[in-house]
Design a protein around this motif. Structure first.
Motif, PDB file in Angstrom:
ATOM      1  N   GLU A 225       0.830  -1.204   0.000  1.00 52.28           N
ATOM      2  CA  GLU A 225       0.000   0.000   0.000  1.00 52.28           C
ATOM      3  C   GLU A 225       0.866   1.257   0.000  1.00 52.28           C
ATOM      4  OE1 GLU A 225      -2.788  -0.039   3.156  1.00 52.28           O
ATOM      5  OE2 GLU A 225      -3.724  -1.939   2.573  1.00 52.28           O
ATOM      6  N   LYS A 228       2.301   1.804  -3.434  1.00 50.72           N
ATOM      7  CA  LYS A 228       1.266   2.346  -4.328  1.00 50.72           C
ATOM      8  C   LYS A 228       0.983   3.812  -4.007  1.00 50.72           C
ATOM      9  CE  LYS A 228      -3.459   1.587  -5.982  1.00 50.72           C
ATOM     10  NZ  LYS A 228      -3.833   2.987  -5.782  1.00 50.72           N
ATOM     11  N   ALA A 229       0.878   4.121  -2.689  1.00 58.01           N
ATOM     12  CA  ALA A 229       0.616   5.509  -2.309  1.00 58.01           C
ATOM     13  C   ALA A 229       1.746   6.427  -2.760  1.00 58.01           C
ATOM     14  CB  ALA A 229       0.429   5.609  -0.791  1.00 58.01           C
ATOM     15  N   ARG A 230       2.994   5.955  -2.618  1.00 59.53           N
ATOM     16  CA  ARG A 230       4.132   6.779  -3.045  1.00 59.53           C
ATOM     17  C   ARG A 230       4.137   6.958  -4.554  1.00 59.53           C
ATOM     18  NH1 ARG A 230       8.657   3.957   0.921  1.00 59.53           N
ATOM     19  NH2 ARG A 230       8.281   5.291   2.752  1.00 59.53           N
ATOM     20  N   THR A 231       3.773   5.890  -5.281  1.00 58.98           N
ATOM     21  CA  THR A 231       3.701   6.011  -6.744  1.00 58.98           C
ATOM     22  C   THR A 231       2.627   7.023  -7.138  1.00 58.98           C
ATOM     23  OG1 THR A 231       4.432   3.724  -7.026  1.00 58.98           O
ATOM     24  CG2 THR A 231       3.298   4.745  -8.883  1.00 58.98           C
ATOM     25  N   ASP A 232       1.460   6.927  -6.473  1.00 60.75           N
ATOM     26  CA  ASP A 232       0.383   7.886  -6.759  1.00 60.75           C
ATOM     27  C   ASP A 232       0.812   9.308  -6.417  1.00 60.75           C
ATOM     28  OD1 ASP A 232      -1.148   5.762  -7.566  1.00 60.75           O
ATOM     29  OD2 ASP A 232      -2.276   5.601  -5.684  1.00 60.75           O
ATOM     30  N   GLN A 233       1.539   9.435  -5.303  1.00 60.15           N
ATOM     31  CA  GLN A 233       2.004  10.766  -4.908  1.00 60.15           C
ATOM     32  C   GLN A 233       2.965  11.336  -5.946  1.00 60.15           C
ATOM     33  OE1 GLN A 233       3.873  10.950  -1.044  1.00 60.15           O
ATOM     34  NE2 GLN A 233       4.886  12.883  -1.505  1.00 60.15           N
ATOM     35  N   ARG A 235       3.165  10.509  -9.072  1.00 62.75           N
ATOM     36  CA  ARG A 235       2.432  10.822 -10.294  1.00 62.75           C
ATOM     37  C   ARG A 235       1.680  12.144 -10.146  1.00 62.75           C
ATOM     38  NH1 ARG A 235      -0.745   6.861 -10.242  1.00 62.75           N
ATOM     39  NH2 ARG A 235       0.615   5.400 -11.360  1.00 62.75           N
ATOM     40  N   ALA A 236       1.043  12.318  -8.968  1.00 60.14           N
ATOM     41  CA  ALA A 236       0.303  13.566  -8.740  1.00 60.14           C
ATOM     42  C   ALA A 236       1.250  14.759  -8.721  1.00 60.14           C
ATOM     43  CB  ALA A 236      -0.471  13.474  -7.418  1.00 60.14           C
ATOM     44  N   GLU A 239       2.101  15.506 -12.282  1.00 56.49           N
ATOM     45  CA  GLU A 239       0.996  16.171 -12.965  1.00 56.49           C
ATOM     46  C   GLU A 239       0.860  17.611 -12.510  1.00 56.49           C
ATOM     47  OE1 GLU A 239      -2.342  13.747 -12.102  1.00 56.49           O
ATOM     48  OE2 GLU A 239      -1.789  12.145 -13.521  1.00 56.49           O
TER      49      GLU A 239
END
Length: 322
Positions: A225, A228-233, A235-236, A239
């Motif tokens: 988790e 995944k959270a770090r990857t999402d961070q 990516r955000a 962006e």
């Protein structure tokens, strides 16, 4: 191959995390103004470190000598572990604790000198200490720490030292006797323990193994988790950086257009003034022409009258002569 200079990267990773994105975006804009879009893209991909990682980076950048000593100590520890040198390992372990404590104290001092750094009470020094201990046990973490480009704190889940009973087997003498003593006591233990006690111990061991397995499962789930959270961070953040850059590019384009419009308005005003002066000059020329034409007519009429008068005078003179 073009890319950001080591000095720029070092400057960014020594910047407090709350100012990292602004500093990175300014570096991206400067690279674009310099006509180097490839370097701008590479700079834009640099990710903001956590506060704990920033503190470790700050230590590596400001005091590389201390971090180099830590790396050397780590190599000595690994060598002692491989050779199972118990006394040397215990000595190095004491040095490790002292070294990590001194480095954490140095991190506190460096943070106090940085404007915008969290107060001493809010510094994640436990994460800093865990990262330094991980660097002592993991060569990859040590390399990241020494490079000063750590993105987040690290921890070491393994064992930094070989278990002590194994060490005593190779040291001889008094320690060897100490190693034999637990085996003798263990040999006598079954005769002194009741069957119920042994069953309870086995049940307790099974429960402990089950608890460890459950904790390991939970850790793996949390690590997934977290990844995944770090990857999402990341990516955000990417962006956001792209959107912010697009906004700045749009604002720059609009400023350029407005500047061009202002220049065109200025040129239009100048042209209108020149046209107005040309119209006034044309009207003045028309009036001058009209006056000149009138004067020409008057002069021509006067000349015609004079010629007629001369012809009349010539005719009168001829008649008298006859």
């Amino acid at each position: 191959m073009p890319g950001p200079s080591p000095e720029l990267v070092q400057q960014l990773y020594s910047t407090p995390p709350d100012r990292f994105v602004a500093a990175r975006d300014e570096a991206v804009a400067e690279a674009r103004r310099a006509g180097d879009p490839a370097t701008a893209r590479q700079i834009a991909r640099l990710r903001r470190p956590t506060v704990a990682a920033w503190l470790v980076n700050l230590l590596a950048i400001r005091r590389p000598d201390l971090v180099a000593d830590l790396v050397q100590l780590a190599e000595s520890l690994r060598s002692a572990q491989r050779e199972l040198r118990g006394s040397r390992l215990r000595e190095l372990s004491a040095q490790r604790r002292a070294a990590v404590g001194a480095l954490v104290a140095e991190v506190r001092k460096l943070a106090a000198k940085e404007s915008g750094a969290p107060s001493a009470g809010k510094l994640p020094l436990a994460e800093v200490e865990a990262t330094l201990n991980a660097a002592l046990s993991d060569t990859e973490v040590a390399e990241q720490v020494q490079a000063g480009r750590l993105l987040r704190a690290a921890s070491y889940a393994g064992f930094g030292e070989v278990p002590r009973p194994q060490l005593r087997l190779v040291t001889g003498g008094e320690e060897e006797e100490e190693e034999r003593r637990p085996r003798k006591e263990a040999g006598r233990a079954p005769a002194q323990r009741a069957p119920g006690d042994r069953a309870a111990e086995r049940a307790a061991e099974r429960a402990e193994r089950a608890a460890r397995a459950e904790r390991a499962r939970q850790r793996r789930a949390l690590e997934r988790e977290l990844a995944k959270a770090r990857t999402d961070q990341e990516r955000a953040e990417g962006e956001l950086a792209d959107a912010a850059q697009a906004e700045r590019d749009g604002a720059t384009a609009l400023d350029d257009i407005e500047t061009e419009l202002a220049e065109l308005e200025r040129r239009r005003a100048v042209a209108e003034q020149e046209l107005s002066r040309a119209k006034l000059a044309r009207r003045g020329a028309e009036r001058t022409l009209t006056a000149a034409r009138r004067r020409t007519g008057e002069v021509e009429a006067a000349m015609e009258a004079l010629e007629a008068e001369e012809e009349g005078a010539a005719g009168t003179g001829g008649g008298e002569a006859d």
